[in-house]
Design a protein around this motif. Structure first.
Motif, PDB file in Angstrom:
ATOM      1  N   ASN A  65      -8.588  11.887 -79.846  1.00  0.00           N
ATOM      2  CA  ASN A  65      -8.527  12.262 -78.433  1.00  0.00           C
ATOM      3  C   ASN A  65      -8.626  11.088 -77.468  1.00  0.00           C
ATOM      4  OD1 ASN A  65      -8.175  14.997 -78.848  1.00  0.00           O
ATOM      5  ND2 ASN A  65     -10.348  15.513 -78.665  1.00  0.00           N
ATOM      6  N   GLY A 100      -4.568  17.445 -75.290  1.00  0.00           N
ATOM      7  CA  GLY A 100      -3.304  16.782 -75.000  1.00  0.00           C
ATOM      8  C   GLY A 100      -2.911  17.073 -73.570  1.00  0.00           C
ATOM      9  N   SER A 102       0.864  17.138 -70.852  1.00  0.00           N
ATOM     10  CA  SER A 102       2.241  17.608 -70.886  1.00  0.00           C
ATOM     11  C   SER A 102       3.233  16.529 -71.291  1.00  0.00           C
ATOM     12  CB  SER A 102       2.629  18.134 -69.499  1.00  0.00           C
ATOM     13  OG  SER A 102       2.532  17.096 -68.533  1.00  0.00           O
ATOM     14  N   TYR A 105       1.729  13.136 -77.426  1.00  0.00           N
ATOM     15  CA  TYR A 105       0.921  13.536 -78.572  1.00  0.00           C
ATOM     16  C   TYR A 105       0.269  12.295 -79.163  1.00  0.00           C
ATOM     17  CZ  TYR A 105       3.390  18.013 -78.650  1.00  0.00           C
ATOM     18  OH  TYR A 105       3.907  19.238 -78.332  1.00  0.00           O
ATOM     19  N   LYS A 119       6.252  13.799 -75.940  1.00  0.00           N
ATOM     20  CA  LYS A 119       6.691  15.098 -76.430  1.00  0.00           C
ATOM     21  C   LYS A 119       8.208  15.163 -76.439  1.00  0.00           C
ATOM     22  CE  LYS A 119       2.689  17.955 -75.376  1.00  0.00           C
ATOM     23  NZ  LYS A 119       2.162  19.141 -74.666  1.00  0.00           N
ATOM     24  N   ASN A 124       9.960  23.247 -79.891  1.00  0.00           N
ATOM     25  CA  ASN A 124       9.321  23.076 -81.198  1.00  0.00           C
ATOM     26  C   ASN A 124       9.217  24.373 -81.985  1.00  0.00           C
ATOM     27  OD1 ASN A 124       7.170  24.516 -80.147  1.00  0.00           O
ATOM     28  ND2 ASN A 124       5.742  22.802 -80.127  1.00  0.00           N
ATOM     29  N   THR A 128       1.746  25.385 -82.400  1.00  0.00           N
ATOM     30  CA  THR A 128       0.567  25.044 -81.621  1.00  0.00           C
ATOM     31  C   THR A 128       0.450  23.524 -81.563  1.00  0.00           C
ATOM     32  OG1 THR A 128      -0.915  24.968 -83.539  1.00  0.00           O
ATOM     33  CG2 THR A 128      -0.597  27.116 -82.467  1.00  0.00           C
ATOM     34  N   TYR A 129      -0.454  23.041 -80.715  1.00  0.00           N
ATOM     35  CA  TYR A 129      -0.650  21.592 -80.616  1.00  0.00           C
ATOM     36  C   TYR A 129      -1.084  21.013 -81.961  1.00  0.00           C
ATOM     37  CZ  TYR A 129      -2.318  17.066 -79.021  1.00  0.00           C
ATOM     38  OH  TYR A 129      -2.512  15.715 -78.874  1.00  0.00           O
ATOM     39  N   ASP A 130      -2.047  21.666 -82.622  1.00  0.00           N
ATOM     40  CA  ASP A 130      -2.526  21.185 -83.916  1.00  0.00           C
ATOM     41  C   ASP A 130      -1.395  21.135 -84.935  1.00  0.00           C
ATOM     42  OD1 ASP A 130      -4.926  21.234 -82.648  1.00  0.00           O
ATOM     43  OD2 ASP A 130      -5.935  22.556 -84.073  1.00  0.00           O
ATOM     44  N   GLU A 132       1.791  20.821 -84.357  1.00  0.00           N
ATOM     45  CA  GLU A 132       2.734  19.757 -84.003  1.00  0.00           C
ATOM     46  C   GLU A 132       2.217  18.396 -84.459  1.00  0.00           C
ATOM     47  OE1 GLU A 132       6.207  18.307 -81.587  1.00  0.00           O
ATOM     48  OE2 GLU A 132       5.418  20.318 -81.316  1.00  0.00           O
ATOM     49  N   VAL A 133       0.933  18.155 -84.293  1.00  0.00           N
ATOM     50  CA  VAL A 133       0.349  16.890 -84.738  1.00  0.00           C
ATOM     51  C   VAL A 133       0.552  16.708 -86.241  1.00  0.00           C
ATOM     52  CG1 VAL A 133      -1.835  15.669 -85.095  1.00  0.00           C
ATOM     53  CG2 VAL A 133      -1.336  16.687 -82.880  1.00  0.00           C
TER      54      VAL A 133
END
Length: 307
Positions: A65, A100, A102, A105, A119, A124, A128-130, A132-133
């Motif tokens: 983070n 995150g 906008s 990542y 991004k 996508n 979710t963000y997780d 995508e990571v």
């Protein structure tokens, strides 16, 4: 989440930590698990001065983070938990989830650091963000392996050529062994095809349209396969457009390779110059994974794409 990260790392290392060989001149390329932030911090301590902060502190998330903490402490678990207890909580820093904005990542590289990735302009598929990571971590390690293999073979060929006469036969041989963009794109399509072969084709559920479904979830569709291939192309530096996105038609990546328009199709494990066969292109001119995989002989436990 930590179980998913552990599973994701173990699978991607099985695919990427093998040996990429182009011809007989390429040395082994290994991804060292000990250098990966996922490995270093997934099981790191959540205790400080006898108090366990596991319900509000995750060392991996805290590391990912904040850039200033990565710069100051790297993956030193003791320093990270100390900072969280002494300073982080007072500063209202987030340590129990990934955050995150906008525009970017924070993605593990598979080495000792992380990379900040804007991004993608492409949809996508609802990750979710997780998710995508994790998906981008897979894609980057695949692309890094391909790029490093190409660098090694080019260096080897250059060194070999300098010791030989500049005869026409030598030049012809060197040219023949040069890896073109279309070939590395076709190989990437074959790798994604191999992931799909390990899963189940479906058009139901929440992840079948995503790269996460292909890499981790064991589910795929032409939409998910296209997005997974697209992430790898992002890291290979290949410009691409998602053809027929969000439709029930066949989908693939329209690409710019070797200065030309082309396509890359993970479902058929192929790529080519010009239009996709579905748009009138000639399927006989396709560069298939089966044709070029001898240049990228990946030793892994994962199945190869079907010939």
């Amino acid at each position: 989440m930590m179980l998913i990260l552990k599973k994701a790392l173990s699978i991607v290392l099985a695919v990427i930590a093998g040996i990429f060989i182009i011809g007989s001149d390429l040395s082994s390329i290994m991804v060292q698990a000990a250098d990966d932030p996922y490995v270093a911090l997934s099981k790191a301590t959540t205790k400080y001065n006898g108090v366990d902060y596991k319900n509000e502190y995750n060392p991996l998330y805290y590391y990912l983070n904040y850039q200033d903490l990565r710069d100051a402490y790297g993956t030193d678990a003791g320093k990270l938990i100390e900072h969280w207890v002494v300073f982080g909580k007072k500063e209202k820093r987030v340590a129990n989830r990934l955050i995150g904005d906008s525009t970017e990542y924070v993605v593990p590289t598979g080495d000792t650091g992380v990379v900040i990735i804007p991004k993608a302009k492409h949809g996508n598929g609802g990750m979710t963000y997780d998710q995508e990571v994790i998906a981008r971590s897979y894609a980057k390690q695949i692309a890094d392996g391909i790029n490093k293999a190409i660098e090694e073979v080019n260096a080897s060929k250059s060194s070999s050529s300098s010791k030989k006469s500049s005869s026409s036969s030598s030049s012809s041989s060197s040219s023949k062994n040069t890896v073109k963009d279309i070939e590395k794109v076709a190989y990437a399509a074959g790798v994604i095809n191999a992931y799909c072969a390990q899963g189940t084709y479906t058009t139901e559920g929440k992840i079948y349209r995503t790269a996460y479904g292909v890499f981790v979830g064991g589910e795929y569709s032409c939409a998910g396969a296209t997005r997974a291939l697209g992430l790898v192309l992002d890291y290979l530096g290949i410009t691409w457009v998602h053809k027929n996105a969000n439709t029930w038609n066949d989908q693939w990546c329209q690409v710019i390779v070797d200065g030309k328009e082309g396509y890359a199709d993970a479902i058929s494990a192929s790529a080519g110059y010009g239009k996709h066969p579905n748009e009138g292109g000639n399927a006989k001119d396709a560069v298939t994974y089966a044709k070029i995989r001898s240049k990228f002989d990946m030793a892994s436990q994962r199945a190869r794409a079907t010939d």
